[in-house]
Structures are given as C-alpha cells and as structure tokens.
Motif scaffolding. Sequence first.
Motif, PDB file in Angstrom:
ATOM      1  N   ARG A 108       1.019  -0.887   0.091  1.00 21.62           N
ATOM      2  CA  ARG A 108      -0.018  -0.072  -0.080  1.00 21.62           C
ATOM      3  C   ARG A 108       0.950   1.407   0.113  1.00 21.62           C
ATOM      4  NH1 ARG A 108      -5.035   2.073   3.142  1.00 21.62           N
ATOM      5  NH2 ARG A 108      -5.814   0.020   2.962  1.00 21.62           N
ATOM      6  N   ALA A 141      -8.536   3.245  -3.418  1.00 21.78           N
ATOM      7  CA  ALA A 141      -9.103   3.402  -2.282  1.00 21.78           C
ATOM      8  C   ALA A 141      -8.241   3.715  -1.083  1.00 21.78           C
ATOM      9  CB  ALA A 141     -10.078   2.209  -2.166  1.00 21.78           C
ATOM     10  N   ALA A 142      -7.055   3.267  -1.162  1.00 23.90           N
ATOM     11  CA  ALA A 142      -5.949   3.335  -0.285  1.00 23.90           C
ATOM     12  C   ALA A 142      -5.412   4.958  -0.225  1.00 23.90           C
ATOM     13  CB  ALA A 142      -4.795   2.597  -0.380  1.00 23.90           C
ATOM     14  N   TYR A 143      -5.537   5.449  -1.472  1.00 21.17           N
ATOM     15  CA  TYR A 143      -5.010   6.860  -1.725  1.00 21.17           C
ATOM     16  C   TYR A 143      -5.977   7.775  -1.214  1.00 21.17           C
ATOM     17  CZ  TYR A 143      -4.027  11.332  -3.884  1.00 21.17           C
ATOM     18  OH  TYR A 143      -3.795  12.719  -4.036  1.00 21.17           O
ATOM     19  N   GLU A 145      -8.245   7.272   1.162  1.00 23.39           N
ATOM     20  CA  GLU A 145      -8.099   7.262   2.535  1.00 23.39           C
ATOM     21  C   GLU A 145      -6.977   8.079   2.949  1.00 23.39           C
ATOM     22  OE1 GLU A 145      -8.705   3.757   5.655  1.00 23.39           O
ATOM     23  OE2 GLU A 145      -6.810   3.396   4.539  1.00 23.39           O
ATOM     24  N   ALA A 146      -5.867   7.932   2.212  1.00 19.52           N
ATOM     25  CA  ALA A 146      -4.677   8.992   2.765  1.00 19.52           C
ATOM     26  C   ALA A 146      -4.917  10.380   2.550  1.00 19.52           C
ATOM     27  CB  ALA A 146      -3.364   8.374   2.346  1.00 19.52           C
ATOM     28  N   GLU A 237      -4.262  -7.487   1.303  1.00 17.04           N
ATOM     29  CA  GLU A 237      -5.046  -6.713   2.019  1.00 17.04           C
ATOM     30  C   GLU A 237      -6.467  -7.010   1.877  1.00 17.04           C
ATOM     31  OE1 GLU A 237      -4.510  -2.456   2.919  1.00 17.04           O
ATOM     32  OE2 GLU A 237      -2.401  -2.434   2.313  1.00 17.04           O
ATOM     33  N   MET A 239      -9.844  -5.003   2.023  1.00 11.36           N
ATOM     34  CA  MET A 239      -9.965  -3.503   1.747  1.00 11.36           C
ATOM     35  C   MET A 239     -11.041  -3.026   2.498  1.00 11.36           C
ATOM     36  SD  MET A 239      -7.248  -2.229   0.201  1.00 11.36           S
ATOM     37  CE  MET A 239      -7.977  -0.614   0.024  1.00 11.36           C
ATOM     38  N   THR A 242     -11.168   0.129   4.808  1.00 14.53           N
ATOM     39  CA  THR A 242     -10.756   1.372   4.088  1.00 14.53           C
ATOM     40  C   THR A 242     -12.016   1.816   3.330  1.00 14.53           C
ATOM     41  OG1 THR A 242      -8.363   0.824   3.538  1.00 14.53           O
ATOM     42  CG2 THR A 242      -9.711   2.236   2.219  1.00 14.53           C
ATOM     43  N   LEU A 243     -12.679   1.029   2.766  1.00 14.62           N
ATOM     44  CA  LEU A 243     -14.112   1.215   2.027  1.00 14.62           C
ATOM     45  C   LEU A 243     -15.190   1.548   3.066  1.00 14.62           C
ATOM     46  CD1 LEU A 243     -13.880  -1.648  -0.574  1.00 14.62           C
ATOM     47  CD2 LEU A 243     -13.587   0.566  -1.085  1.00 14.62           C
ATOM     48  N   GLY A 245     -14.617   3.207   5.799  1.00 17.13           N
ATOM     49  CA  GLY A 245     -14.309   4.528   6.229  1.00 17.13           C
ATOM     50  C   GLY A 245     -14.573   5.588   5.100  1.00 17.13           C
ATOM     51  N   LEU A 246     -14.317   5.031   3.873  1.00 15.18           N
ATOM     52  CA  LEU A 246     -14.762   6.223   2.674  1.00 15.18           C
ATOM     53  C   LEU A 246     -16.188   6.384   2.738  1.00 15.18           C
ATOM     54  CD1 LEU A 246     -12.024   5.075  -0.033  1.00 15.18           C
ATOM     55  CD2 LEU A 246     -11.929   6.884   1.488  1.00 15.18           C
TER      56      LEU A 246
END
Length: 310
Positions: A108, A141-143, A145-146, A237, A239, A242-243, A245-246
């Motif tokens: 990630r 999705a990771a981007y 989140e960041a 991972e 996800m 992450t999803l 949270g988004l």
Amino acid sequence: MTPWGWLLAAAVALVILPPLLAWLMCRSRAAAREGLPGRMLRLPDGLTRVTVDGLPGRPVAVLVHGLTTPSWVFDAIAAGLVVLGWRVVRHDLWGRGGSDMPGKAQNRALFVRQLAGVIEAEAGDARVLLVGYSMGAAISAAYAEAYPSHVRGLAMLAPAGLGHRMEGFTRFCAATPVLGDWLWATFSGPGLRAAARKAARQGPSSVENIATRLAQESRTRGYRRAVLSSIRHMLAEDMRPTLKGLDAAGLPMLAVWGGEDGLILKAAGKRLAKVAPGAEQITVEAAGHGVPHTHPREVLKALTGFLARL
C-alpha cells in the motif's frame, strides 16, 4: 575436485541457472519503454511512465490499472472520458509498462506514494476522479483514505480487496518465501502467458493484440517479480475497513462488476454493500474480469451516470 565438490557445484548450478536463464531471455526495462507514448516522471522510488490525454483546465480523472495489465488497458475508457470533457492521467505501476522496478515490497505505502507523486505532478491541488481497475481499485481506495481532500469520487472496476480466487501454483509461491521466489522466477512465465491468452478469449478487446502485449510484459525484467510482490502485499489486503471509512466520510463510490468474472468472488458485491451501503453497484452481466477493455461502452455508460451525480 572431490565427488562431493562436483555434487555441490551441480546443485548450485541447478539452483542458479534456471532463473538466471529466464532473466537473460527477458528484455530490459529500457527496451520496454521504446515506442511508448507519454513521459517519464522521476519519483523518489524511480521513474514512472505517465500519459495525459485531454485539454488543460478540464477536470482530472486518474486511471489506475491492475496487477498484470499496464495503463494501456484503459485506452478506450480514456478516449471516452476525454470526449466527456475530462483530462485523463494514466501511469504504469512499478514493474509494468515503462515504469521502473524498485527493489521494495509492492505494498500500500509504495503504490500510494507513486499515485500521490503522479497526481501532484499532473493535477496539483485539484480534486480528482479516481478510476481503479482490479488491484488499481484497491490502490485508489488507499489513496483516497490517505488524501481525502484530493478526491471527488472513486469508481472501481472489478475491484480487488473483497475476495478473489488464486490458482494453486501462484498461491504456493506467494505463501512460500525463497522456494516460492525461485519457482516463480523460473516457471511463472508460461502461466502468465496462458492467463493472457485466456483473457483475450473473454471477448473482443478494445486493446489490439492484448495477448501478445501481455506476453511481452511477462518477458520483461522485473515484471514477474512485481506481480508476485503485489500478490503478497497489496492484493493480500482486506480493503473492507478502508471502504467502510470512505463510505462513512461520504465519498461518492461506484463499483462495476463483470457478471462472468472468474477471479473476483461472487460474494464481493455483498461484502461491499455491507461495509459501504452508499456505494452504487452495477454489473455488466456478459463481462469477465477484463471489463475495462472488453466492455468499455458499458463502463463509460456507468461512469457517465456516476459523474452526473458528483
């Protein structure tokens, strides 16, 4: 030399020679770049090939490809988005297409750092639409989140990170350090090329000679290592957090699935609905995992409806 010495030398040769020969038979990354469009962007982890289509000043869409297919898998999608009034940015993930292959775990952090560098260089502070395919959806999705303030929407095509199938040889190599690396370096080429031929049979592709182009990738130095490292790290991972949270943050999300996808688990859509009930989901019934290049019209139709609601 003693018989034991000869035996030891033979054993060493058997270990070293097969992967070495496989490596020597591959083209260099510099050769892989020849004739490719776009420019080379220097980032902290190496050179990344970037292509940009569309007029300056238009809203920016960033397309992130998946595990094995470089950014040319989006050719038809990119052309369609340009017609819709978008400026489209694409890049090759590490070890694919024209990008370098850094000697780091393809996790990630590495992929988000690469995507962040591309977006900063090509979009500045503008909020972007992210369109990720398979593993590229997980990276996108990771981007998001960041860097939540940089993303206006997330479209995921056959997204990874919610459950996928893996054949036995790949599973063993990914789970077995050292021996798995040796087996993968020595024997994965034919398997990857067979998978490319299978992908080409999923239906008419918008990418001309896709099986041949993927076969060339499998014969490029660093590509197979990149694929194995990505399987061990980014694709391993889950996800869902992450999803979730988004979705809780209110990010508009779209998932487009292939109804005949043999790689993504059927349960993936239900898992997404459970953790991200606000995400819109569309299934292209006749499509397999190659939905961006086999059914670009259907994908663009789904994207058009999604964009109208952003």
